[in-house]
Scaffold this motif. Structure first.
Motif, PDB file in Angstrom:
ATOM      1  N   UNK A 139      -2.452  -2.508  -7.643  1.00 43.59           N
ATOM      2  CA  UNK A 139      -2.607  -3.948  -7.469  1.00 43.59           C
ATOM      3  C   UNK A 139      -2.697  -4.565  -8.858  1.00 43.59           C
ATOM      4  N   UNK A 140      -1.866  -5.573  -9.096  1.00 38.99           N
ATOM      5  CA  UNK A 140      -1.786  -6.168 -10.426  1.00 38.99           C
ATOM      6  C   UNK A 140      -2.929  -7.170 -10.612  1.00 38.99           C
ATOM      7  N   UNK A 141      -4.120  -6.651 -10.821  1.00 38.79           N
ATOM      8  CA  UNK A 141      -5.317  -7.499 -10.950  1.00 38.79           C
ATOM      9  C   UNK A 141      -5.456  -8.118 -12.333  1.00 38.79           C
ATOM     10  N   UNK A 142      -4.722  -7.581 -13.320  1.00 39.96           N
ATOM     11  CA  UNK A 142      -4.815  -8.155 -14.672  1.00 39.96           C
ATOM     12  C   UNK A 142      -4.257  -9.573 -14.708  1.00 39.96           C
ATOM     13  N   UNK A 143      -3.424  -9.930 -13.745  1.00 41.75           N
ATOM     14  CA  UNK A 143      -2.918 -11.301 -13.679  1.00 41.75           C
ATOM     15  C   UNK A 143      -4.049 -12.301 -13.449  1.00 41.75           C
ATOM     16  N   UNK A 144      -5.189 -11.796 -12.981  1.00 41.51           N
ATOM     17  CA  UNK A 144      -6.298 -12.682 -12.630  1.00 41.51           C
ATOM     18  C   UNK A 144      -7.593 -12.306 -13.358  1.00 41.51           C
ATOM     19  N   UNK A 145      -7.443 -11.808 -14.571  1.00 41.96           N
ATOM     20  CA  UNK A 145      -8.605 -11.641 -15.428  1.00 41.96           C
ATOM     21  C   UNK A 145      -9.254 -10.274 -15.406  1.00 41.96           C
ATOM     22  N   UNK A 146      -8.786  -9.336 -14.562  1.00 44.57           N
ATOM     23  CA  UNK A 146      -9.379  -8.001 -14.564  1.00 44.57           C
ATOM     24  C   UNK A 146      -8.948  -7.277 -15.829  1.00 44.57           C
ATOM     25  N   UNK A 147      -9.764  -6.323 -16.274  1.00 47.00           N
ATOM     26  CA  UNK A 147      -9.461  -5.664 -17.543  1.00 47.00           C
ATOM     27  C   UNK A 147      -8.318  -4.659 -17.432  1.00 47.00           C
ATOM     28  N   UNK A 148      -8.008  -4.231 -16.208  1.00 43.95           N
ATOM     29  CA  UNK A 148      -6.862  -3.343 -16.001  1.00 43.95           C
ATOM     30  C   UNK A 148      -6.433  -3.423 -14.548  1.00 43.95           C
ATOM     31  N   UNK A 149      -5.180  -3.053 -14.288  1.00 42.35           N
ATOM     32  CA  UNK A 149      -4.712  -3.004 -12.904  1.00 42.35           C
ATOM     33  C   UNK A 149      -5.423  -1.874 -12.172  1.00 42.35           C
ATOM     34  N   UNK A 150      -5.521  -2.011 -10.844  1.00 45.10           N
ATOM     35  CA  UNK A 150      -6.301  -1.063 -10.057  1.00 45.10           C
ATOM     36  C   UNK A 150      -5.409  -0.274  -9.107  1.00 45.10           C
ATOM     37  N   UNK A 151      -5.711   1.008  -8.996  1.00 50.78           N
ATOM     38  CA  UNK A 151      -4.961   1.885  -8.102  1.00 50.78           C
ATOM     39  C   UNK A 151      -5.449   1.694  -6.671  1.00 50.78           C
ATOM     40  N   UNK A 152      -4.511   1.517  -5.755  1.00 51.74           N
ATOM     41  CA  UNK A 152      -4.824   1.418  -4.326  1.00 51.74           C
ATOM     42  C   UNK A 152      -4.642   2.773  -3.640  1.00 51.74           C
ATOM     43  N   UNK A 153      -3.538   3.422  -3.949  1.00 54.53           N
ATOM     44  CA  UNK A 153      -3.278   4.763  -3.412  1.00 54.53           C
ATOM     45  C   UNK A 153      -2.842   5.665  -4.568  1.00 54.53           C
ATOM     46  N   UNK A 154      -3.548   6.771  -4.741  1.00 55.18           N
ATOM     47  CA  UNK A 154      -3.238   7.698  -5.825  1.00 55.18           C
ATOM     48  C   UNK A 154      -1.903   8.404  -5.572  1.00 55.18           C
ATOM     49  N   UNK A 155      -1.416   9.064  -6.589  1.00 61.76           N
ATOM     50  CA  UNK A 155      -0.125   9.740  -6.480  1.00 61.76           C
ATOM     51  C   UNK A 155      -0.148  10.867  -5.453  1.00 61.76           C
ATOM     52  N   UNK A 156      -1.359  11.401  -5.142  1.00 65.67           N
ATOM     53  CA  UNK A 156      -1.457  12.454  -4.130  1.00 65.67           C
ATOM     54  C   UNK A 156      -1.631  11.877  -2.721  1.00 65.67           C
ATOM     55  N   UNK A 157      -1.538  10.543  -2.600  1.00 65.53           N
ATOM     56  CA  UNK A 157      -1.638   9.904  -1.289  1.00 65.53           C
ATOM     57  C   UNK A 157      -3.046   9.504  -0.877  1.00 65.53           C
ATOM     58  N   UNK A 158      -4.043   9.843  -1.695  1.00 68.87           N
ATOM     59  CA  UNK A 158      -5.435   9.503  -1.350  1.00 68.87           C
ATOM     60  C   UNK A 158      -5.718   8.027  -1.639  1.00 68.87           C
ATOM     61  N   UNK A 159      -6.293   7.348  -0.675  1.00 73.07           N
ATOM     62  CA  UNK A 159      -6.645   5.934  -0.850  1.00 73.07           C
ATOM     63  C   UNK A 159      -7.930   5.825  -1.658  1.00 73.07           C
ATOM     64  N   UNK A 160      -7.991   4.831  -2.510  1.00 70.52           N
ATOM     65  CA  UNK A 160      -9.161   4.642  -3.371  1.00 70.52           C
ATOM     66  C   UNK A 160     -10.200   3.748  -2.691  1.00 70.52           C
ATOM     67  N   UNK A 161     -11.413   3.750  -3.267  1.00 67.66           N
ATOM     68  CA  UNK A 161     -12.446   2.823  -2.787  1.00 67.66           C
ATOM     69  C   UNK A 161     -11.972   1.381  -2.942  1.00 67.66           C
ATOM     70  N   UNK A 162     -11.180   1.144  -3.976  1.00 62.09           N
ATOM     71  CA  UNK A 162     -10.697  -0.216  -4.228  1.00 62.09           C
ATOM     72  C   UNK A 162      -9.794  -0.695  -3.094  1.00 62.09           C
ATOM     73  N   UNK A 163      -9.024   0.225  -2.527  1.00 66.44           N
ATOM     74  CA  UNK A 163      -8.179  -0.140  -1.382  1.00 66.44           C
ATOM     75  C   UNK A 163      -9.044  -0.568  -0.213  1.00 66.44           C
TER      76      UNK A 163
END
Length: 541
Positions: free
Chosen positions: A276-300
């Protein structure tokens, strides 16, 4: 005050937009009247007129209002207003007639708020930081409702992910008398829950490891959540909704949320992961929603949960987080913006600081049951629900606070909850003693409440609705607690200087009745204020 401005504008005497609000205060020096305002200075620049000229114009109008005895213009344009004694005294009747409704206001009528607080991982008892949020959050919910808001209080059960797996494995290890896994959970409560699981599933240790782990995880989670719910109920903290994170995954809400955010243009794929491109709205970095192994993150889950709150019709989502979650503020606001909402309106994140407990001059760090944390049950055992709720809610969440067990269990004025509750008991004693002597509250003549102590008390009572509205607007329950302490002090001074009931064979007079009305009004306000904080108002102490 604003009605006078509005009337002046409508009459063509002032060319200015009527402000939405202004400041009206009780002067510290009572020679300056009962109330003072700087409205004329506030209007001077937009009206392009001298503030004193505006003050004189408004003073003439305010002086015509029934119940106003005098309006003086002071200094560069301050207005000092003196209220007629009878008009001021009428407040006591209005408060008694309103009863439990006095202090309520309509500042947030129609606003639907989701208020989430505590929301600790269900891997152990609620610790002292969570206890602070239980006190502040529950009080804030009451205050917002008193200000007209439609509030849903909510506890988010983080029952998915690695921590829950570790919790289940820790319980399983305890039951099998094996060492706790690395980064697992320890404490007497783990052994207690493991024993309860064995009692409920006596054959579990004979099952294969995978099935054992499943049972310990699911049963342990259920028992832990039940214990948290019991603790919250005992603490007087009510939640309208207990929301399970697992339901977001089971219902497909997480996947749907990601697709909705992708449609908004903020989701992208990179290196096999979904971001998720959160840096467009002031976050310090973009956040992962689903990792490359398919695991969903807490952020999702966080994204899906916010959208779920909005889909349930909540206009504002309030999150109350501990100081160790300060980094979540930017990313949560970014979720809101990515969803197409206004991060300055649709979400509010309140970050609270830590709590320390002291006894005999030394910090208390340990719990009998949970090892190296202090739990909600410890706090209740040491100082009681009333003292805990009041003392935790009486300070701004921005500040670290220290609770002194010795002070909070003492019956001394330095104990703030005792000081306020004692004032209520003292007010109640007036009614009780009057009843014992057969004195029934008679006709109320408000003009008899003319001493400075009676005037001070009436002035304090009149401040209560404004304090409640301010606490709701600022999301700060401590304003109510601090007000109650000031009110208690004002009442004690009134009580010490103004004889309420006649002594011995003295006759009951109209002044007796007037002061009985005033004491009942004060009692009503203290009870209402304590109720907003979830604290009892004892009749005797």
């Amino acid at each position: 005050m604003l009605s006078a401005v509005r009337a002046a504008v409508e009459a063509g005497e002032l060319a200015v937009a009527v402000p939405e609000s202004t400041t009206v205060e009780r002067p510290k020096n009572r020679e300056h009247g009962d109330y003072a305002t700087n409205i004329a200075l506030q209007l001077a620049k937009p009206a392009k007129r001298a503030p004193r000229e505006i003050a004189e114009l408004l003073a003439a109008r305010i002086a015509q209002v029934p119940g106003i005895a005098k309006v003086d213009v002071a200094g560069p344009g301050f207005l000092n207003i003196t209220v007629d004694t009878a008009a001021q005294g009428e407040l006591a009747r209005a408060i008694v007639d309103a009863g439990a409704d006095y202090g309520s206001n309509n500042a947030f009528d129609g606003l639907k708020i989701n208020l989430e607080f505590v929301s600790a991982n269900p891997t152990g008892p609620i610790h002292i930081g969570g206890v602070r949020w239980a006190a502040v959050g529950d009080s804030l919910g009451r205050i917002l409702r008193a200000s007209g808001a439609d509030v849903t209080t909510e506890y988010y059960i983080n029952d998915a992910g690695v921590q829950i797996d570790k919790f289940g494995k820790s319980l399983m290890a305890a039951a099998n008398k094996r060492p706790v896994p690395e980064d697992g959970y320890v404490g007497a409560y783990i052994n207690d829950i493991a024993a309860d699981i064995l009692a409920e599933h006596p054959d579990v240790l004979g099952m294969d490891e995978a099935l054992q782990e499943k049972i310990f995880r699911a049963t342990g989670l259920r028992l832990m959540v039940a214990e948290i719910q019991r603790s919250m109920e005992n603490f007087g903290a009510h939640f309208d909704v207990w929301f399970s994170e697992t339901t977001l995954h089971a219902s497909g809400a997480v996947e749907k949320a990601i697709e909705r955010l992708r449609e908004q243009g903020h989701v992208y794929d990179d290196n096999g992961a979904i971001w998720l491109r959160t840096t467009d709205y002031g976050d310090d970095k973009d956040r992962v929603l689903i990792k490359s192994d398919g695991e969903k993150t807490y952020f999702a889950s966080d994204a899906a949960y916010y959208l779920n709150k909005r889909d349930r019709g909540n206009e504002v989502a309030v999150y109350m987080l501990g100081a160790d979650h300060h980094g979540y503020v930017g990313r949560l606001k970014a979720i809101v913006a990515c969803a197409g909402d206004d991060p300055e309106h649709n979400i509010e994140v309140i970050v609270g600081q830590f709590v320390k407990m002291m006894r005999a001059g030394e910090e208390v760090r340990m719990s009998k049951r949970a090892g190296n944390i202090i739990t909600i049950d410890d706090v209740v055992e040491w100082i009681g629900v009333d003292a805990a709720r009041y003392s935790l809610a009486r300070s701004s969440t921005d500040s670290t606070i220290t609770l002194d067990i010795d002070i909070l269990t003492s019956h001394k004025n330095e104990n703030p909850v005792f000081y306020v509750q004692y004032a209520h008991a003292r007010m109640s004693s007036v009614e009780r003693k009057a009843a014992e002597r057969g004195i029934v509250k008679g006709e109320f003549k408000p003009e008899l409440l003319s001493t400075e102590w009676e005037s001070d008390l009436l002035g304090m009572l009149g401040e209560f609705p404004r304090v409640v509205a301010k606490a709701a607007e600022m999301r700060e329950p401590h304003h109510v607690a601090r007000y109650l302490e000031q009110l208690a002090g004002t009442y004690h001074r009134f009580y010490d200087h103004c004889q309420i009931l006649p002594k011995g064979e003295e006759a009951v007079t109209d002044l007796t009745y007037a002061r009985m009305w005033l004491a009942e009004a004060a009692k009503t306000v203290v009870a209402n204020g304590l109720a907003l904080l979830g604290v009892s108002a004892p009749e005797r102490m």
